[in-house]
Write a protein that holds these residues in place. Structure first.
Motif, PDB file in Angstrom:
ATOM      1  N   ASN A  20       1.935   0.031  10.826  1.00 52.14           N
ATOM      2  CA  ASN A  20       0.366  -0.270  10.647  1.00 52.14           C
ATOM      3  C   ASN A  20      -0.131   0.005   9.231  1.00 52.14           C
ATOM      4  O   ASN A  20      -0.899  -0.516   8.730  1.00 52.14           O
ATOM      5  CB  ASN A  20      -0.453   0.806  11.453  1.00 52.14           C
ATOM      6  N   LEU A  21       0.684   1.103   8.480  1.00 54.17           N
ATOM      7  CA  LEU A  21       0.147   1.496   7.020  1.00 54.17           C
ATOM      8  C   LEU A  21       0.312   0.286   6.285  1.00 54.17           C
ATOM      9  O   LEU A  21      -0.389  -0.325   5.292  1.00 54.17           O
ATOM     10  CB  LEU A  21       0.955   2.626   6.718  1.00 54.17           C
ATOM     11  N   LEU A  22       1.634  -0.612   6.477  1.00 50.35           N
ATOM     12  CA  LEU A  22       2.133  -1.795   5.459  1.00 50.35           C
ATOM     13  C   LEU A  22       0.969  -2.696   5.751  1.00 50.35           C
ATOM     14  O   LEU A  22       1.082  -3.842   4.846  1.00 50.35           O
ATOM     15  CB  LEU A  22       3.379  -1.927   5.750  1.00 50.35           C
ATOM     16  N   ASN A  23       0.237  -2.833   6.955  1.00 48.33           N
ATOM     17  CA  ASN A  23      -0.445  -4.083   7.124  1.00 48.33           C
ATOM     18  C   ASN A  23      -1.815  -3.539   7.085  1.00 48.33           C
ATOM     19  O   ASN A  23      -2.729  -4.365   7.811  1.00 48.33           O
ATOM     20  CB  ASN A  23      -0.165  -4.485   8.588  1.00 48.33           C
ATOM     21  N   SER A  24      -2.174  -2.808   6.361  1.00 41.72           N
ATOM     22  CA  SER A  24      -3.693  -2.050   6.084  1.00 41.72           C
ATOM     23  C   SER A  24      -4.087  -2.140   4.598  1.00 41.72           C
ATOM     24  O   SER A  24      -3.371  -2.508   3.833  1.00 41.72           O
ATOM     25  CB  SER A  24      -3.571  -0.673   6.618  1.00 41.72           C
ATOM     26  N   ALA A  25      -5.337  -1.984   4.494  1.00 38.25           N
ATOM     27  CA  ALA A  25      -5.711  -2.077   3.096  1.00 38.25           C
ATOM     28  C   ALA A  25      -5.410  -0.878   2.243  1.00 38.25           C
ATOM     29  O   ALA A  25      -5.367  -0.861   0.978  1.00 38.25           O
ATOM     30  CB  ALA A  25      -7.385  -1.816   3.120  1.00 38.25           C
ATOM     31  N   ASN A  26      -4.449   0.237   2.891  1.00 42.42           N
ATOM     32  CA  ASN A  26      -3.772   1.285   2.248  1.00 42.42           C
ATOM     33  C   ASN A  26      -2.752   0.776   1.879  1.00 42.42           C
ATOM     34  O   ASN A  26      -1.892   1.999   1.319  1.00 42.42           O
ATOM     35  CB  ASN A  26      -3.923   2.476   2.755  1.00 42.42           C
ATOM     36  N   LYS A  27      -2.038  -0.192   2.054  1.00 38.65           N
ATOM     37  CA  LYS A  27      -0.917  -0.610   1.599  1.00 38.65           C
ATOM     38  C   LYS A  27      -0.307  -0.613   0.106  1.00 38.65           C
ATOM     39  O   LYS A  27       0.937  -0.232  -0.068  1.00 38.65           O
ATOM     40  CB  LYS A  27      -0.059  -2.081   2.105  1.00 38.65           C
ATOM     41  N   ASP A  28      -0.983  -0.168  -0.590  1.00 38.80           N
ATOM     42  CA  ASP A  28      -0.893  -0.067  -2.041  1.00 38.80           C
ATOM     43  C   ASP A  28      -0.908   1.666  -2.409  1.00 38.80           C
ATOM     44  O   ASP A  28      -0.713   1.796  -3.492  1.00 38.80           O
ATOM     45  CB  ASP A  28      -2.003  -0.839  -2.806  1.00 38.80           C
ATOM     46  N   LYS A  29      -1.258   2.089  -1.487  1.00 44.18           N
ATOM     47  CA  LYS A  29      -1.294   3.751  -1.865  1.00 44.18           C
ATOM     48  C   LYS A  29      -0.516   4.272  -0.626  1.00 44.18           C
ATOM     49  O   LYS A  29      -0.852   5.390   0.154  1.00 44.18           O
ATOM     50  CB  LYS A  29      -2.451   4.155  -1.534  1.00 44.18           C
ATOM     51  N   ILE A  30       1.002   4.124  -0.591  1.00 45.83           N
ATOM     52  CA  ILE A  30       1.733   4.594   0.352  1.00 45.83           C
ATOM     53  C   ILE A  30       2.420   6.056  -0.233  1.00 45.83           C
ATOM     54  O   ILE A  30       2.908   5.875  -1.340  1.00 45.83           O
ATOM     55  CB  ILE A  30       2.992   3.493   0.607  1.00 45.83           C
ATOM     56  N   ASN A  31       1.923   6.956   0.614  1.00 44.70           N
ATOM     57  CA  ASN A  31       2.426   8.446   0.325  1.00 44.70           C
ATOM     58  C   ASN A  31       2.348   8.963   1.293  1.00 44.70           C
ATOM     59  O   ASN A  31       2.204   8.587   2.734  1.00 44.70           O
ATOM     60  CB  ASN A  31       1.503   9.001  -0.871  1.00 44.70           C
ATOM     61  N   LEU A  32       2.953  10.434   1.311  1.00 45.66           N
ATOM     62  CA  LEU A  32       3.029  11.064   2.822  1.00 45.66           C
ATOM     63  C   LEU A  32       1.683  11.293   3.381  1.00 45.66           C
ATOM     64  O   LEU A  32       1.610  11.413   4.639  1.00 45.66           O
ATOM     65  CB  LEU A  32       3.562  12.286   2.334  1.00 45.66           C
ATOM     66  N   ASN A  33       0.739  11.700   2.600  1.00 46.41           N
ATOM     67  CA  ASN A  33      -0.652  11.540   3.213  1.00 46.41           C
ATOM     68  C   ASN A  33      -1.330  10.429   4.063  1.00 46.41           C
ATOM     69  O   ASN A  33      -1.625  10.687   4.950  1.00 46.41           O
ATOM     70  CB  ASN A  33      -1.758  12.205   2.057  1.00 46.41           C
ATOM     71  N   THR A  34      -0.958   9.164   3.387  1.00 46.48           N
ATOM     72  CA  THR A  34      -1.448   8.047   4.142  1.00 46.48           C
ATOM     73  C   THR A  34      -0.816   7.842   5.136  1.00 46.48           C
ATOM     74  O   THR A  34      -1.276   7.303   6.183  1.00 46.48           O
ATOM     75  CB  THR A  34      -1.448   7.033   2.956  1.00 46.48           C
ATOM     76  N   PHE A  35       0.657   8.059   5.234  1.00 47.62           N
ATOM     77  CA  PHE A  35       1.732   7.850   6.248  1.00 47.62           C
ATOM     78  C   PHE A  35       1.247   8.655   7.380  1.00 47.62           C
ATOM     79  O   PHE A  35       1.146   8.176   8.513  1.00 47.62           O
ATOM     80  CB  PHE A  35       3.150   7.912   5.835  1.00 47.62           C
ATOM     81  N   LYS A  36       0.819  10.022   7.049  1.00 46.83           N
ATOM     82  CA  LYS A  36       0.525  10.927   8.069  1.00 46.83           C
ATOM     83  C   LYS A  36      -0.819  10.352   8.907  1.00 46.83           C
ATOM     84  O   LYS A  36      -1.037  10.637  10.151  1.00 46.83           O
ATOM     85  CB  LYS A  36       0.594  12.262   7.445  1.00 46.83           C
ATOM     86  N   MET A  37      -1.742  10.248   7.976  1.00 46.47           N
ATOM     87  CA  MET A  37      -2.789   9.675   8.431  1.00 46.47           C
ATOM     88  C   MET A  37      -2.890   8.421   9.529  1.00 46.47           C
ATOM     89  O   MET A  37      -3.596   8.270  10.604  1.00 46.47           O
ATOM     90  CB  MET A  37      -3.835   8.968   7.205  1.00 46.47           C
ATOM     91  N   PHE A  38      -1.732   7.721   9.394  1.00 47.27           N
ATOM     92  CA  PHE A  38      -1.555   6.561  10.197  1.00 47.27           C
ATOM     93  C   PHE A  38      -0.656   6.698  11.577  1.00 47.27           C
ATOM     94  O   PHE A  38      -0.560   6.471  12.550  1.00 47.27           O
ATOM     95  CB  PHE A  38      -0.799   5.290   9.701  1.00 47.27           C
ATOM     96  N   LEU A  39       0.038   8.073  11.533  1.00 49.73           N
ATOM     97  CA  LEU A  39       0.784   8.730  12.386  1.00 49.73           C
ATOM     98  C   LEU A  39       0.075   9.411  13.435  1.00 49.73           C
ATOM     99  O   LEU A  39       0.033   9.464  14.579  1.00 49.73           O
ATOM    100  CB  LEU A  39       1.971   9.674  11.785  1.00 49.73           C
ATOM    101  N   ASP A  40      -1.147  10.047  12.882  1.00 50.00           N
ATOM    102  CA  ASP A  40      -1.874  11.232  13.593  1.00 50.00           C
ATOM    103  C   ASP A  40      -2.470  10.576  14.666  1.00 50.00           C
ATOM    104  O   ASP A  40      -2.350  11.073  16.242  1.00 50.00           O
ATOM    105  CB  ASP A  40      -2.799  11.858  12.944  1.00 50.00           C
ATOM    106  N   PRO A  41      -3.127   9.480  15.074  1.00 53.69           N
ATOM    107  CA  PRO A  41      -3.822   8.897  16.063  1.00 53.69           C
ATOM    108  C   PRO A  41      -2.806   8.258  17.211  1.00 53.69           C
ATOM    109  O   PRO A  41      -3.154   8.161  18.323  1.00 53.69           O
ATOM    110  CB  PRO A  41      -4.696   8.070  15.501  1.00 53.69           C
ATOM    111  N   LEU A  42      -1.623   7.972  16.844  1.00 56.12           N
ATOM    112  CA  LEU A  42      -0.662   7.225  17.607  1.00 56.12           C
ATOM    113  C   LEU A  42      -0.359   8.007  18.975  1.00 56.12           C
ATOM    114  O   LEU A  42      -0.012   7.465  20.015  1.00 56.12           O
ATOM    115  CB  LEU A  42       0.626   6.792  16.988  1.00 56.12           C
ATOM    116  N   GLU A  43      -0.031   9.230  18.716  1.00 58.32           N
ATOM    117  CA  GLU A  43       0.270  10.322  19.935  1.00 58.32           C
ATOM    118  C   GLU A  43      -0.908   9.883  21.239  1.00 58.32           C
ATOM    119  O   GLU A  43      -0.646  10.028  22.294  1.00 58.32           O
ATOM    120  CB  GLU A  43       0.233  11.722  19.652  1.00 58.32           C
ATOM    121  N   LYS A  44      -2.041   9.746  20.678  1.00 58.80           N
ATOM    122  CA  LYS A  44      -3.089   9.558  21.540  1.00 58.80           C
ATOM    123  C   LYS A  44      -3.426   8.190  22.219  1.00 58.80           C
ATOM    124  O   LYS A  44      -3.830   7.867  23.498  1.00 58.80           O
ATOM    125  CB  LYS A  44      -4.804  10.083  21.116  1.00 58.80           C
TER     126      LYS A  44
END
Length: 65
Positions: A20-44
């Motif tokens: 999801n992160l690699l296919n988003s507008a944030n793909k140029d800002k890959i770091n732990l914070n953006t990765f966590k931002m994409f992980l958090d909603p997945l559980e729900k």
């Protein structure tokens, strides 16, 4: 005690989040914070079983490229 996850389930959620992160507008800002931002909603959004199946289908698509 909360939900316990197997390694396969954790791996599946991580793969989905990274996809999801690699296919988003944030793909140029890959770091732990953006990765966590994409992980958090997945559980729900996805059950553990669905996540494994979905991650496997994403891997199959990636391997076809």
């Amino acid at each position: 005690m909360g939900n316990l996850y197997t390694y396969k389930q954790v791996e599946a959620f991580a793969l989905i989040g990274l996809h999801n992160l690699l296919n988003s507008a944030n793909k140029d800002k890959i770091n732990l914070n953006t990765f966590k931002m994409f992980l958090d909603p997945l559980e729900k959004l996805h059950s553990k079983e669905f996540a494994i199946n979905y991650a496997n289908s994403l891997l199959e698509e990636e391997n076809k490229k």
